[in-house]
Design a protein around this motif. Structure first.
Motif, PDB file in Angstrom:
ATOM      1  N   ILE A 177      26.302   1.656  62.381  1.00  0.00           N
ATOM      2  CA  ILE A 177      27.350   1.123  63.233  1.00  0.00           C
ATOM      3  C   ILE A 177      27.204  -0.392  63.312  1.00  0.00           C
ATOM      4  O   ILE A 177      26.102  -0.922  63.241  1.00  0.00           O
ATOM      5  CB  ILE A 177      27.316   1.725  64.658  1.00  0.00           C
ATOM      6  CG1 ILE A 177      25.915   1.598  65.275  1.00  0.00           C
ATOM      7  CG2 ILE A 177      27.792   3.163  64.664  1.00  0.00           C
ATOM      8  CD1 ILE A 177      25.821   2.062  66.715  1.00  0.00           C
ATOM      9  N   ASP A 178      28.328  -1.078  63.447  1.00  0.00           N
ATOM     10  CA  ASP A 178      28.361  -2.511  63.724  1.00  0.00           C
ATOM     11  C   ASP A 178      29.197  -2.704  64.974  1.00  0.00           C
ATOM     12  O   ASP A 178      30.325  -2.181  65.072  1.00  0.00           O
ATOM     13  CB  ASP A 178      28.965  -3.299  62.561  1.00  0.00           C
ATOM     14  CG  ASP A 178      28.058  -3.296  61.342  1.00  0.00           C
ATOM     15  OD1 ASP A 178      26.833  -3.449  61.520  1.00  0.00           O
ATOM     16  OD2 ASP A 178      28.579  -3.155  60.220  1.00  0.00           O
ATOM     17  N   LEU A 179      28.658  -3.458  65.928  1.00  0.00           N
ATOM     18  CA  LEU A 179      29.264  -3.558  67.246  1.00  0.00           C
ATOM     19  C   LEU A 179      29.657  -4.987  67.574  1.00  0.00           C
ATOM     20  O   LEU A 179      28.960  -5.934  67.194  1.00  0.00           O
ATOM     21  CB  LEU A 179      28.290  -3.040  68.313  1.00  0.00           C
ATOM     22  CG  LEU A 179      27.791  -1.611  68.115  1.00  0.00           C
ATOM     23  CD1 LEU A 179      26.739  -1.277  69.157  1.00  0.00           C
ATOM     24  CD2 LEU A 179      28.943  -0.624  68.173  1.00  0.00           C
ATOM     25  N   PRO A 180      30.751  -5.168  68.317  1.00  0.00           N
ATOM     26  CA  PRO A 180      31.122  -6.514  68.783  1.00  0.00           C
ATOM     27  C   PRO A 180      30.084  -7.053  69.765  1.00  0.00           C
ATOM     28  O   PRO A 180      29.360  -6.284  70.425  1.00  0.00           O
ATOM     29  CB  PRO A 180      32.471  -6.282  69.481  1.00  0.00           C
ATOM     30  CG  PRO A 180      32.940  -4.946  69.040  1.00  0.00           C
ATOM     31  CD  PRO A 180      31.718  -4.143  68.726  1.00  0.00           C
ATOM     32  N   SER A 181      30.038  -8.368  69.885  1.00  0.00           N
ATOM     33  CA  SER A 181      29.057  -8.983  70.773  1.00  0.00           C
ATOM     34  C   SER A 181      29.304  -8.649  72.239  1.00  0.00           C
ATOM     35  O   SER A 181      28.442  -8.905  73.080  1.00  0.00           O
ATOM     36  CB  SER A 181      29.048 -10.499  70.574  1.00  0.00           C
ATOM     37  OG  SER A 181      30.319 -11.046  70.877  1.00  0.00           O
ATOM     38  N   ALA A 182      30.464  -8.079  72.562  1.00  0.00           N
ATOM     39  CA  ALA A 182      30.715  -7.653  73.943  1.00  0.00           C
ATOM     40  C   ALA A 182      29.661  -6.661  74.418  1.00  0.00           C
ATOM     41  O   ALA A 182      29.356  -6.602  75.619  1.00  0.00           O
ATOM     42  CB  ALA A 182      32.109  -7.036  74.056  1.00  0.00           C
ATOM     43  N   PHE A 183      29.089  -5.886  73.519  1.00  0.00           N
ATOM     44  CA  PHE A 183      28.026  -4.959  73.908  1.00  0.00           C
ATOM     45  C   PHE A 183      26.778  -5.726  74.334  1.00  0.00           C
ATOM     46  O   PHE A 183      26.064  -5.304  75.251  1.00  0.00           O
ATOM     47  CB  PHE A 183      27.706  -4.009  72.753  1.00  0.00           C
ATOM     48  CG  PHE A 183      28.647  -2.848  72.654  1.00  0.00           C
ATOM     49  CD1 PHE A 183      28.390  -1.662  73.315  1.00  0.00           C
ATOM     50  CD2 PHE A 183      29.804  -2.941  71.900  1.00  0.00           C
ATOM     51  CE1 PHE A 183      29.265  -0.578  73.231  1.00  0.00           C
ATOM     52  CE2 PHE A 183      30.691  -1.879  71.805  1.00  0.00           C
ATOM     53  CZ  PHE A 183      30.425  -0.697  72.479  1.00  0.00           C
ATOM     54  N   ALA A 184      26.503  -6.856  73.673  1.00  0.00           N
ATOM     55  CA  ALA A 184      25.349  -7.665  74.063  1.00  0.00           C
ATOM     56  C   ALA A 184      25.573  -8.316  75.417  1.00  0.00           C
ATOM     57  O   ALA A 184      24.621  -8.572  76.164  1.00  0.00           O
ATOM     58  CB  ALA A 184      25.080  -8.735  73.013  1.00  0.00           C
ATOM     59  N   ASP A 185      26.823  -8.583  75.747  1.00  0.00           N
ATOM     60  CA  ASP A 185      27.127  -9.143  77.063  1.00  0.00           C
ATOM     61  C   ASP A 185      27.014  -8.084  78.157  1.00  0.00           C
ATOM     62  O   ASP A 185      26.670  -8.388  79.297  1.00  0.00           O
ATOM     63  CB  ASP A 185      28.544  -9.724  77.071  1.00  0.00           C
ATOM     64  CG  ASP A 185      28.712 -10.867  76.083  1.00  0.00           C
ATOM     65  OD1 ASP A 185      27.705 -11.552  75.803  1.00  0.00           O
ATOM     66  OD2 ASP A 185      29.840 -11.055  75.590  1.00  0.00           O
ATOM     67  N   ALA A 186      27.302  -6.831  77.804  1.00  0.00           N
ATOM     68  CA  ALA A 186      27.314  -5.757  78.801  1.00  0.00           C
ATOM     69  C   ALA A 186      25.937  -5.159  79.047  1.00  0.00           C
ATOM     70  O   ALA A 186      25.685  -4.607  80.124  1.00  0.00           O
ATOM     71  CB  ALA A 186      28.280  -4.659  78.356  1.00  0.00           C
ATOM     72  N   TYR A 187      25.049  -5.237  78.063  1.00  0.00           N
ATOM     73  CA  TYR A 187      23.725  -4.623  78.177  1.00  0.00           C
ATOM     74  C   TYR A 187      22.648  -5.686  78.011  1.00  0.00           C
ATOM     75  O   TYR A 187      22.759  -6.552  77.144  1.00  0.00           O
ATOM     76  CB  TYR A 187      23.555  -3.527  77.128  1.00  0.00           C
ATOM     77  CG  TYR A 187      24.373  -2.297  77.431  1.00  0.00           C
ATOM     78  CD1 TYR A 187      23.858  -1.264  78.211  1.00  0.00           C
ATOM     79  CD2 TYR A 187      25.681  -2.183  76.964  1.00  0.00           C
ATOM     80  CE1 TYR A 187      24.620  -0.139  78.507  1.00  0.00           C
ATOM     81  CE2 TYR A 187      26.449  -1.058  77.255  1.00  0.00           C
ATOM     82  CZ  TYR A 187      25.914  -0.047  78.030  1.00  0.00           C
ATOM     83  OH  TYR A 187      26.669   1.055  78.334  1.00  0.00           O
ATOM     84  N   PRO A 188      21.592  -5.609  78.817  1.00  0.00           N
ATOM     85  CA  PRO A 188      20.558  -6.656  78.736  1.00  0.00           C
ATOM     86  C   PRO A 188      19.709  -6.593  77.479  1.00  0.00           C
ATOM     87  O   PRO A 188      19.090  -7.589  77.098  1.00  0.00           O
ATOM     88  CB  PRO A 188      19.710  -6.400  79.984  1.00  0.00           C
ATOM     89  CG  PRO A 188      19.916  -4.948  80.304  1.00  0.00           C
ATOM     90  CD  PRO A 188      21.328  -4.644  79.902  1.00  0.00           C
ATOM     91  N   GLY A 189      19.653  -5.434  76.815  1.00  0.00           N
ATOM     92  CA  GLY A 189      18.828  -5.327  75.618  1.00  0.00           C
ATOM     93  C   GLY A 189      17.351  -5.384  75.955  1.00  0.00           C
ATOM     94  O   GLY A 189      16.945  -5.341  77.122  1.00  0.00           O
TER      95      GLY A 189
END
Length: 422
Positions: free
Chosen positions: A122-134
């Protein structure tokens, strides 16, 4: 920067591949088994999944997975395999990991059109990085917590999995610390059982770790298994932190993405992800999910370490798959400024000094946790000999010196090679 979610699959189908791919796209977005009145062209254009690419592979004469008897083609029908890439607009689900999984790995596995289907990446938009702290610590933070700036963290797992009391566990920890270990973890089967409750285990172990740190300046990282219900995990995390611990461990498949994401937002220490149950998703080449897709979900949710097996392991995974998984953990997921998210792969399962040179040569770095059970405990020189043999093996590998040459002047490595080499 793309705002679409992309997923790649291996499929097998007795139907025309283009038709099967469109069925996938419709089922996992705006469609159903037949066109509905409110499924307008405008709606499909805005929210329908798109078949981005199809690469036809070989055809086989029999289905790889069981098919319903009334749907299985008769006669000499071929089952065509292909690589298919689909994409979805982010607006369909927003940056939500649970809903992402429902989309890219939901009902499509059950569709009648397929005799095999596996999510590859899967390849995800950076919006996921904004929503989750990682990951909070990842590779560099784990090194800071342990003070191990070079080479792998040499680790082990407390065995037996079940049966040891808190006092017996602490006695084993004391021996391991005296032997020079960097990292210790609970087994995935030992969390908060009545014979060895988590808090009693913390009370028995942490004074030993803390005292050693005061004497030597080295604080061994112990991954306490706090797997459980969400409220229980939060409370157990707090107990570990209050005692001075630096790591908690969770069986990630057991507690789920939402559980890990919730815990990560509360977490103050390294979060060690154990992938128990991984084989259920990965072992079949015709069904499930590949590690390239799988680990990205858990990185976003917030794990700092994740298991990848090891070379010549006791399980079914091939060496090439192990190394691919480790490299994936160390590869950035997003473009700058959110390019980080690198996490530490954990090598384990039947490891010893015998696999070190091949591991380093294949991976090309030592940013990992190298966990050995028998490779330490069964060493002729005991725990200290086992730990020393591993450090010596990594020193040799990283310096480009053949292990046999290095072993001439390093007794512990020589003993390990004689004991564990096959």
């Amino acid at each position: 920067m793309s705002t679409r979610i992309h997923a790649r699959y291996l499929i097998e189908t007795p139907y025309p591949v283009e038709h099967a791919a469109q069925v996938m796209a419709g089922e996992q977005s705006s469609g159903t088994f037949t066109r509905l009145a409110n499924e307008t062209d405008a709606l499909r254009a805005a929210h329908g999944a798109v078949v981005e690419n199809i690469e036809t592979l070989e055809a086989v004469g029999a289905p790889s997975l069981p098919m319903r008897a009334d749907l299985a083609p008769q006669g000499h029908a071929l089952f065509q395999r292909a690589l298919v890439e689909l994409s979805w607009p982010l607006e369909n689900m927003g940056p939500s990991l649970p809903n992402l999984v429902s989309t890219v790995a939901g009902n499509l596995f059950e569709l009648k059109e397929f005799s095999a289907l596996k999510l590859l990446d899967i390849d995800l938009p950076s919006a996921f990085a904004d929503a989750y702290p990682g990951p909070q610590f990842g590779i560099s933070g784990t090194r800071q917590l342990t003070g191990i700036t070079n080479g792998p963290l040499i680790g082990t797992i407390i065995k037996p999995s079940v049966g040891l009391s808190p006092a017996e566990t602490a006695d084993m920890v004391a021996q391991l610390i005296a032997g020079g270990i960097d990292f210790i973890k609970d087994d995935e089967l030992q969390a908060n059982g009545p014979h060895n409750p988590l808090r009693a285990r913390v009370d028995a172990i942490m004074p030993i770790i803390n005292a050693h740190a005061e004497r030597t300046g080295k604080k061994v990282m112990y991954a306490f298994n706090i797997s459980g219900d969400i409220d229980e995990m939060r409370a157990q995390h707090d107990y570990v932190v209050a005692a001075g611990g630096s790591c908690i461990m969770v069986a990630i498949n057991s507690v789920g993405l939402a559980g890990i994401a919730h815990l990560r937002r509360h977490c103050e220490v390294a979060l060690h992800g154990h992938r128990a149950g991984w084989g259920m998703l990965s072992r079949s080449p015709h069904l499930g999910m590949a590690f390239d897709a799988y680990h990205k979900l858990w990185r976003l949710a917030g794990v700092d370490h994740i298991h990848v097996n090891g070379l010549r392991n006791k399980f079914s995974e091939e060496d090439a798959s192990v190394i691919n998984s480790a490299r994936a953990c160390q590869t950035a997921m997003f473009e700058a400024p959110t390019a980080g998210y690198q996490i530490m792969p954990v090598f384990s399962s039947g490891q010893s000094a015998a696999q070190v040179a091949d591991t380093y040569q294949a991976l090309g770095n030592s940013d990992l946790i190298y966990c050995c059970g028998g490779g330490i405990m069964a060493h002729p020189g005991g725990i200290s000999g086992g730990v020393a043999s591993l450090r010596q093996a990594w020193q040799a590998a990283m310096a480009g010196i053949p292990l046999a040459t290095y072993a001439r002047e390093h007794q512990e490595l020589a003993q390990a090679m004689e004991t564990f080499s096959v």
